[in-house]
Design an enzyme around this catalytic site. Structure first.
Site, PDB file in Angstrom:
ATOM      1  CG  ASP A 181      37.483  36.478  47.190  1.00  0.00           C
ATOM      2  OD1 ASP A 181      37.713  35.618  46.312  1.00  0.00           O
ATOM      3  OD2 ASP A 181      36.470  36.456  47.901  1.00  0.00           O
ATOM      4  N   GLY A 202      38.004  35.310  39.675  1.00  0.00           N
ATOM      5  CA  GLY A 202      37.101  34.480  38.879  1.00  0.00           C
ATOM      6  C   GLY A 202      35.799  35.180  38.561  1.00  0.00           C
ATOM      7  CD1 TRP A 219      37.205  42.566  37.358  1.00  0.00           C
ATOM      8  CD2 TRP A 219      38.177  41.202  35.866  1.00  0.00           C
ATOM      9  NE1 TRP A 219      37.781  43.351  36.384  1.00  0.00           N
ATOM     10  CE2 TRP A 219      38.381  42.547  35.446  1.00  0.00           C
ATOM     11  CE3 TRP A 219      38.696  40.173  35.088  1.00  0.00           C
ATOM     12  CZ2 TRP A 219      39.077  42.869  34.287  1.00  0.00           C
ATOM     13  CZ3 TRP A 219      39.390  40.492  33.936  1.00  0.00           C
ATOM     14  CH2 TRP A 219      39.575  41.823  33.544  1.00  0.00           C
ATOM     15  CB  SER A 239      44.332  29.109  50.565  1.00  0.00           C
ATOM     16  OG  SER A 239      43.371  28.411  49.784  1.00  0.00           O
ATOM     17  CB  THR A 240      46.191  24.594  52.514  1.00  0.00           C
ATOM     18  OG1 THR A 240      45.186  25.188  53.352  1.00  0.00           O
ATOM     19  CG2 THR A 240      47.556  24.916  53.083  1.00  0.00           C
ATOM     20  CG  ASN A 244      43.339  28.697  46.587  1.00  0.00           C
ATOM     21  OD1 ASN A 244      43.995  29.706  46.816  1.00  0.00           O
ATOM     22  ND2 ASN A 244      42.006  28.711  46.670  1.00  0.00           N
ATOM     23  NE  ARG A 293      40.274  28.463  43.815  1.00  0.00           N
ATOM     24  CZ  ARG A 293      40.294  29.780  43.667  1.00  0.00           C
ATOM     25  NH1 ARG A 293      40.911  30.325  42.632  1.00  0.00           N
ATOM     26  NH2 ARG A 293      39.699  30.553  44.554  1.00  0.00           N
ATOM     27  NE  ARG A 335      37.226  37.227  51.226  1.00  0.00           N
ATOM     28  CZ  ARG A 335      37.269  35.920  51.426  1.00  0.00           C
ATOM     29  NH1 ARG A 335      37.590  35.449  52.612  1.00  0.00           N
ATOM     30  NH2 ARG A 335      36.999  35.073  50.456  1.00  0.00           N
ATOM     31  CB  SER A 370      39.263  32.547  53.604  1.00  0.00           C
ATOM     32  OG  SER A 370      37.965  32.868  53.150  1.00  0.00           O
ATOM     33  CD  GLU A 412      40.666  48.356  64.122  1.00  0.00           C
ATOM     34  OE1 GLU A 412      39.493  48.444  63.687  1.00  0.00           O
ATOM     35  OE2 GLU A 412      40.937  48.258  65.333  1.00  0.00           O
TER      36      GLU A 412
END
Length: 245
Positions: free
Chosen positions: A20, A23, A25, A65-66, A68, A71, A188, A196, A207
């Site tokens: 993640d 964008g 960045w 992902s589904t 995404n 977008r 993450r 997500s 963990e």
């Protein structure tokens, strides 16, 4: 900074990563989001090679992902082009490091060119056995679980499977991840603290490790830090510390 030599015991068998921050960045640097995604591919190479170095057997990356698909169309096209170009570029890295490529998700929904390139690299690396790199593409855990329930229901309806025989092993067999072990460590990036819709069944005892580092800035040394943090934890799986000792 943690060095790989410090991580020679208790290596997590399966590490999953929610990549993640591409964008954000780019936005911080005043660049187009596409530039962030391009730089994100460099982080992928860093983490893949780093995971192979410390003998992680399974690495799963949440690539698309589904959700995404919602977008902007131009961004989706950019991501799919990046997928194709990255696969072509990284085949040498995969072969050099004896890494097998795998993919999970609704792969039929991918553009034909991207799907064909993906399947070609999977075929070329199928005998590699040092590490399995799994790309989660057009993947959503709820969609995966719905598919699993539907498939099992059909078997029950057709008297292929008795309801009382449905257990964890049966469910695992019908998941996209049927050939993968449960996740030991979930990472993450970007500071968000959400799952997500990623591997909800498979991370039951994982963990969780969250870092504020944006994905394009994530290096193998950051992976080593996450693994070191994992090694300091006591995994009890419902038992007490006394039972483990």
């Amino acid at each position: 900074m943690i060095k790989k030599e410090q991580l020679n015991t208790n290596i997590p068998g399966h590490v999953a990563v929610i990549m993640d921050g591409n964008g954000r960045w780019a936005k911080k640097k005043g660049l187009f989001r596409a530039i962030g995604h391009e730089n994100g591919t460099k982080a992928v190479r860093e983490v893949v090679e780093g995971a192979a170095e410390i003998n992680i057997k399974h690495l799963t990356l949440y690539a698309f992902s589904t959700e995404n698909w919602n977008r902007p169309k131009l961004e989706i096209q950019t991501l799919m082009k990046l997928l194709v170009s990255s696969l072509k570029k990284e085949i040498k890295t995969l072969q050099k490091n004896n890494i097998k490529l795998n993919a999970i998700g609704n792969l039929d929904s991918l553009p034909e060119k991207a799907r064909n390139e993906l399947l070609e690299v999977i075929e070329k690396t199928k005998t590699n056995d040092h590490m399995t790199l799994t790309l989660a593409l057009s993947y959503g855990s709820r969609e995966e679980l719905i598919k699993t329930v539907q498939e099992i229901s059909i078997k029950v309806k057709n008297n292929v499977l008795s309801p009382h025989l449905i257990n964890e092993a049966v469910i695992n067999k019908h998941l996209y991840t049927t050939n993968l072990p449960d996740v030991d460590l979930l990472i993450r990036t970007s500071g968000e603290r959400r799952i997500s819709n990623f591997l909800l069944w498979q991370i039951a005892y994982a963990e969780l490790y969250f870092t504020k580092i944006l994905w394009p800035d994530f290096k193998r040394s950051d992976l080593f830090e996450a693994v070191f943090d994992y090694q300091q934890r006591e995994r009890r799986f419902g038992k007490t510390s006394d039972q483990l000792s």
